[in-house]
Design a protein around this motif. Sequence first.
Motif, mmCIF file in Angstrom:
data_model
loop_
_atom_site.group_PDB
_atom_site.id
_atom_site.type_symbol
_atom_site.label_atom_id
_atom_site.label_comp_id
_atom_site.label_asym_id
_atom_site.label_seq_id
_atom_site.Cartn_x
_atom_site.Cartn_y
_atom_site.Cartn_z
ATOM 1 N N GLY A 212 0.801 -1.215 0.000
ATOM 2 C CA GLY A 212 0.000 0.000 0.000
ATOM 3 C C GLY A 212 0.832 1.262 0.000
ATOM 4 O O GLY A 212 0.631 2.156 -0.826
ATOM 5 N N ALA A 413 -7.821 -4.950 1.310
ATOM 6 C CA ALA A 413 -8.403 -3.670 1.723
ATOM 7 C C ALA A 413 -7.387 -2.836 2.495
ATOM 8 O O ALA A 413 -7.298 -1.615 2.310
ATOM 9 N N VAL A 414 -6.591 -3.493 3.347
ATOM 10 C CA VAL A 414 -5.552 -2.785 4.103
ATOM 11 C C VAL A 414 -4.523 -2.173 3.154
ATOM 12 O O VAL A 414 -4.087 -1.031 3.332
ATOM 13 N N LEU A 417 -6.036 0.856 1.598
ATOM 14 C CA LEU A 417 -6.192 1.893 2.612
ATOM 15 C C LEU A 417 -4.865 2.591 2.868
ATOM 16 O O LEU A 417 -4.789 3.831 2.916
ATOM 17 N N GLY A 420 -3.835 4.944 0.075
ATOM 18 C CA GLY A 420 -4.375 6.298 0.230
ATOM 19 C C GLY A 420 -3.624 7.082 1.281
ATOM 20 O O GLY A 420 -3.329 8.279 1.096
#
Length: 505
Positions: A212, A413-414, A417, A420
């Motif tokens: 991420g 999803a992590v 997240l 972002g």
Amino acid sequence: MDTIQLLLDGFASAASPENLLMAAIGALVGTFVGVLPGLGPTSAIAILLPLTGVLAPTQGIIMLAGIYYGAMYGGSTTAILLNIPGELSSVPTCLDGYPLAKKGRGGPALGICAIASFAAGVLGVIGLVFFAPVLADQALKFGPPEYFALMLLALTLMVSLSGGSLIKSFLMGAFGYALALVGLGPSSGMPRFDYGVSQLVGGFDMISIIIGLFAVTEVLKGIEEKRAATAITRPGSVYPQKTDLKKSAAPMLRGGLVGFFLGLLPGCSAAITAFLAYDLEKKVSRHPEKFGQGAIEGVAAPEAANNATSSAGFIPLFSLGIPSSPPLAILLAGLMIYGLTPGPVLFEQHAPFVWTVIASMFVGNAMLLVLNLPLVWVWVKLTRVPYGIMAPIILLFCTIGAYSVRNSMFDVAVAFLFGGLGYLCHKYKWPVVPLVLCFILGPLLEESFIQTMAMGSGHIGIIWERPISLAILVAAAALLVVSILLNRRTNQRVREERARGMDVA
């Protein structure tokens, strides 16, 4: 002399067509695995472990070992070209590798990575040949107090990785440590900070956070910049100039030594040694302000460190049966499947096997250098792909990489997240590397602290009662002071250069 003769016999066996083929396959698969964000050598070795039922013991272990040290090299490729670390240990390489690529010097940076990987890998294997019993015995002297002191020493890196603001660096480090606290407590085994969410019981996965903060963030930055392609300029020749080699020689040696000696310690991963090697180079440099802007030394040192660490890890594995990293733990399982028990008995009863594997590591590192310098252009061509095509492909690999670790959409999803979050940190100039560093060190720091307190019957004083841990604590305090002074000097130089540039304009 017996050792030399055994090694020569090992080379004769490693030069057989079957063993050479296994070394080549392992090196190539490892490089490919390292390039893909999120997959990693641990997953690849685990996937291919069933092949041990088909291959002979020597060939199977040669291939699995090749995947391990090949992945240590492969992670640097996308780190430099795309600012996406294929491996956690490649995060420090991003700091100067990607700025070099944006300046059109991605080719030389990749060439230096290949040379540093080869040199450090050979250094590690030489240590494995001559110093395995002695060094493994010294590594056993490290108990929980020494590990706790070592983790405190590593935390001083936050000052060097602050990006100009110590307050922001410490806040991000505190946030990273808070994330590491989520999940099962190391002493109680009870869930904590899960707030009734079942997925949080297992804690946050490091791979998801890295994907991420770097891969997804880079895609979001590219979309904002409306890039036509992933590289701004042509990477240039992959063969470094004499000045590059001259600048990189000492950092390779220092990084290799840091990675090798710390790689003997179980739990001291290649990521930690890469960060430490990068920080060391920044401290000894006459121009620390150039780090983070495209210093070739900032690429050579961490790459040498992580490859030396991967080679050094075989010393406690073969000599004592202690794996120092998750990939080596799976390799230990492979040895056990073959009925080969690591330890002194392994060298006595299965000497031809041990020395053939060691010799194949020399051969495999040479293969990585010979094969990957020409293959760099395959990866370089990725940077010419239009960003509208590359961005969805990167996001696809990010999704696969995040999902494959625990087969959980929660991890995906992590990843998005934190993508972002990473984009916001980039936009408002908050450093994300301290977050990563403290997330890595958090569990190790907590576990070693709990064990230290247990050893001292609840008294922390045991740390300065032991000579090694006391020496590390003194070094940590001195390093913290030096880091703060150096950080101030670097920031002052940056301000002076900017003022000079404005005057010229």
